[in-house]
Structure formats: C-alpha cells, structure tokens
Design a protein around this motif. Structure first.
Motif, short mmCIF file in Angstrom:
data_model
loop_
_atom_site.label_atom_id
_atom_site.label_comp_id
_atom_site.label_asym_id
_atom_site.label_seq_id
_atom_site.Cartn_x
_atom_site.Cartn_y
_atom_site.Cartn_z
N SER A 113 23.20 1.35 44.73
CA SER A 113 22.52 2.43 44.01
C SER A 113 21.83 1.85 42.78
CB SER A 113 23.52 3.52 43.64
OG SER A 113 22.83 4.63 43.11
N ASN A 114 21.33 2.71 41.93
CA ASN A 114 20.59 2.28 40.74
C ASN A 114 20.98 3.12 39.53
OD1 ASN A 114 18.66 0.17 41.45
ND2 ASN A 114 17.71 1.69 42.79
N ILE A 115 20.63 2.61 38.34
CA ILE A 115 20.85 3.38 37.11
C ILE A 115 19.99 4.65 37.10
CG2 ILE A 115 20.41 3.32 34.59
CD1 ILE A 115 22.98 1.89 35.31
N VAL A 116 18.71 4.51 37.42
CA VAL A 116 17.86 5.71 37.56
C VAL A 116 17.40 5.86 39.00
CG1 VAL A 116 17.06 5.85 35.16
CG2 VAL A 116 15.75 4.49 36.80
N LYS A 117 17.29 7.11 39.43
CA LYS A 117 17.01 7.39 40.84
C LYS A 117 15.51 7.54 41.14
CE LYS A 117 21.51 7.83 41.38
NZ LYS A 117 22.12 6.66 40.73
N CYS A 118 14.68 7.56 40.07
CA CYS A 118 13.23 7.68 40.29
C CYS A 118 12.52 6.48 39.69
CB CYS A 118 12.70 8.97 39.65
SG CYS A 118 13.47 10.44 40.34
N ARG A 119 11.41 6.10 40.29
CA ARG A 119 10.70 4.88 39.88
C ARG A 119 10.05 5.02 38.50
NH1 ARG A 119 5.01 2.46 42.05
NH2 ARG A 119 5.20 0.46 40.99
N PRO A 120 10.37 4.11 37.57
CA PRO A 120 9.64 4.11 36.30
C PRO A 120 8.22 3.59 36.53
CG PRO A 120 11.78 3.00 36.09
CD PRO A 120 11.50 3.16 37.56
N PRO A 121 7.21 4.21 35.90
CA PRO A 121 5.82 3.77 36.10
C PRO A 121 5.66 2.29 35.77
CG PRO A 121 5.93 5.68 34.62
CD PRO A 121 7.34 5.29 34.93
N GLU A 122 4.85 1.59 36.55
CA GLU A 122 4.59 0.15 36.37
C GLU A 122 5.87 -0.67 36.44
OE1 GLU A 122 1.38 -0.39 36.20
OE2 GLU A 122 0.92 1.71 35.82
N ASN A 123 6.90 -0.13 37.02
CA ASN A 123 8.20 -0.82 37.14
C ASN A 123 8.79 -1.23 35.78
OD1 ASN A 123 7.91 -0.58 39.86
ND2 ASN A 123 7.22 -2.68 40.17
N ARG A 124 8.48 -0.45 34.74
CA ARG A 124 9.06 -0.79 33.43
C ARG A 124 10.55 -0.51 33.43
NH1 ARG A 124 10.41 3.89 31.45
NH2 ARG A 124 9.04 5.72 31.49
N VAL A 125 11.24 -1.06 32.43
CA VAL A 125 12.68 -0.83 32.28
C VAL A 125 12.89 0.64 31.91
CG1 VAL A 125 14.71 -1.46 30.90
CG2 VAL A 125 13.03 -3.21 31.52
N PRO A 126 13.85 1.32 32.56
CA PRO A 126 14.09 2.73 32.17
C PRO A 126 14.55 2.83 30.71
CG PRO A 126 15.51 2.05 34.03
CD PRO A 126 14.72 0.86 33.62
N THR A 127 14.11 3.89 30.04
CA THR A 127 14.54 4.09 28.65
C THR A 127 15.99 4.57 28.64
OG1 THR A 127 13.91 6.41 28.63
CG2 THR A 127 12.20 4.82 28.01
N THR A 128 16.59 4.52 27.44
CA THR A 128 17.98 4.99 27.30
C THR A 128 18.05 6.49 27.64
OG1 THR A 128 18.34 3.34 25.61
CG2 THR A 128 19.93 5.13 25.69
N ASP A 129 17.06 7.26 27.21
CA ASP A 129 17.06 8.70 27.51
C ASP A 129 17.00 8.94 29.02
OD1 ASP A 129 17.25 9.44 24.92
OD2 ASP A 129 15.14 10.05 24.68
N GLU A 130 16.19 8.16 29.72
CA GLU A 130 16.09 8.31 31.18
C GLU A 130 17.42 7.94 31.85
OE1 GLU A 130 11.29 7.30 31.20
OE2 GLU A 130 12.74 5.74 31.72
N ALA A 131 17.99 6.84 31.38
CA ALA A 131 19.28 6.41 31.95
C ALA A 131 20.36 7.46 31.68
CB ALA A 131 19.69 5.05 31.36
N ASN A 132 20.35 8.02 30.47
CA ASN A 132 21.35 9.04 30.13
C ASN A 132 21.18 10.31 30.96
OD1 ASN A 132 22.56 7.41 28.28
ND2 ASN A 132 21.56 8.32 26.50
N ALA A 133 19.91 10.70 31.15
CA ALA A 133 19.64 11.92 31.93
C ALA A 133 20.17 11.77 33.36
CB ALA A 133 18.14 12.21 31.95
N CYS A 134 20.16 10.54 33.86
CA CYS A 134 20.54 10.26 35.26
C CYS A 134 22.01 9.85 35.41
CB CYS A 134 19.64 9.13 35.77
SG CYS A 134 19.12 9.27 37.47
N SER A 135 22.68 9.57 34.28
CA SER A 135 24.00 8.91 34.37
C SER A 135 25.05 9.76 35.10
CB SER A 135 24.51 8.52 32.98
OG SER A 135 24.81 9.69 32.25
#
Ligand code: URA
Length: 236
Positions: free
Chosen positions: A126-148
C-alpha cells in the motif's frame, strides 16, 4: 409492574456498536468520511478493503482527489504477514489503480522474489497516500494526515507482523522518524506489537545502480534477507 416486567428491564440487547470491536461515536455518519478531513476515521470503520476502496474513490479529504484517475488502495494477500508501505501512486499506478506497477514495482517484485516472498502469499502493498500527487511530488504532511486513517484501517484489517517502510515519506508519516533513510534503514523498530523496518525506496535503487559492497543495492540485499529471517523466526 409484574416481576416478569421488572426483570426484563435488566435485559441487555447487544447493539451494533456494543458488539463491534471498537464503539463508533454516537451520531457518526461514515458516509461523511470521504468528504472532509475534519471527520475522523474511527478504528473499526471498515470491515473490508472493498468498502474502504469505495470511499477512497470518491474521497476529497485533500486536494489530491481532484487529480486522480483511480485511487490506489493496495494489492497482495489481504492477510499477509508483511505490509509494505510506499509513498504514493505514480502515473502507471493512477492508471491501473494498483500500487507499484511501474518500474519501481518491477524492481520491488524482484527484490521480494530474491528471498522467495510473493504478493500472493507473504506481502500486501500500500502507500501513504492513495491518490497520485501531481508531477509525482512528495505528498505534503496535510495530505498524508488526511489519508492516514485509511492506512491505519488497512494495518488493522491485514494485521501484519512486519511493516516495511520504503523511503523517508513512509518512515516519517508512519513512525515519525525524520532522520535520513540511509541512517536508519535495516533497523527494526518495535511498536504496537509489530516490527517496522525502514528500507530504501526501489526508485532510489533505480537511480543508484551500483552493486558495490556497501552501496544501495548491496544494503537492500542485506535488509531483505533480514526481513525473511525475521518472518521465518516469527513463523517458527
Ligand atoms: N512509488 C510508490 O511509492 N508507490 C507506488 O505505488 C508506486 C511508486
């Protein structure tokens, strides 16, 4: 009131909440989960990966939901003893809806196969975030938290003994270690009755092809052998 009626006041009718492993908050509407990161994902929300996937595919807890083709939930044995956590889907994964199906995934399969580990039997990915970050950038902390909460539910449902953290993003967001991956890779971290090991991300190995002793590929070979040895020990 008759004796019979009085005694019936003590009857305990099990409710759905009382009989589930963790009581759901009163007034909680699980259908609001995918719409706002302010709505927590209580432990025990999902009883199947399919139900969770349905939520993830209409989730807008963070902005990544606006860009996805498919949410990428996971693949492998749903009851695997090893859970491997990556960073987030790339383009191929966004298209297929499956994690690690691009070049990193091909290398990952080879690494697992080198010690006879398979996604059919031993590993769920699995992954930390379930949706692709644009340009394959590192997910932000807010994105990771929303998905955690989704990942926590996956950990609860799969219930792995070993969790492999591929790369710094997985390590930071799951066990809170902010050190560089080269410092801590290969070390076991015991937490909540599970064994976590940070390892290099396969994409890093693709960028660093050297097989020299002490180089990234050589270190990965040491680490995956240690993982297999731990699994054998836990199974014996
Ligand atoms: N990299 C990741 O971290 N996860 C994927 O699913 C694919 C590439």
């Amino acid at each position: 009131m008759s004796n019979e009626e009085q005694i019936s006041l003590f009857d305990v009718t099990p409710t759905a909440a009382a009989s589930s492993p963790v009581a759901t908050p009163v007034g909680f509407d699980p259908d609001l989960i995918p719409t706002s990161a302010k709505v927590p994902i209580p432990t025990g929300t999902y009883d199947s990966m399919a139900k969770m996937a349905e939520h993830c595919n209409r989730c807008h807890r963070c902005d990544l939901g606006a860009y996805r083709t498919n949410a990428v939930i996971g693949r492998g044995n749903l009851k695997a003893p090893i859970l491997l956590v990556g960073e987030g889907p790339g383009q191929t994964e966004d298209e297929t809806g499956l994690p690690f199906t691009g070049k990193s995934g091909q290398l990952l399969e080879k690494i697992l196969a080198s010690v006879n580990l398979t996604t059919e039997n031993d590993v769920f990915i699995s992954n930390i975030v379930k949706c692709r970050p644009p340009e394959n950038r590192v997910p932000t902390t807010d994105e990771a938290n929303a998905c955690s909460g989704y990942l926590k539910e996956q950990i609860r449902m799969v219930d792995p003994k070993i969790i492999l953290l591929t790369g710094a993003t997985a390590m930071k967001n799951l066990v809170g270690i902010k050190q560089g991956i080269t410092k801590v890779r290969g070390q076991w971290i015991e937490q909540d009755g599970r064994f976590y090991m940070p390892i290099f991300h396969p994409a890093y190995l693709l960028r660093n092809q050297s097989r020299d002793k002490g180089g990234p590929k050589w270190l990965m070979w040491q680490d995956i052998q240690a993982v297999k040895a731990k699994l054998d020990e836990l199974r014996s």
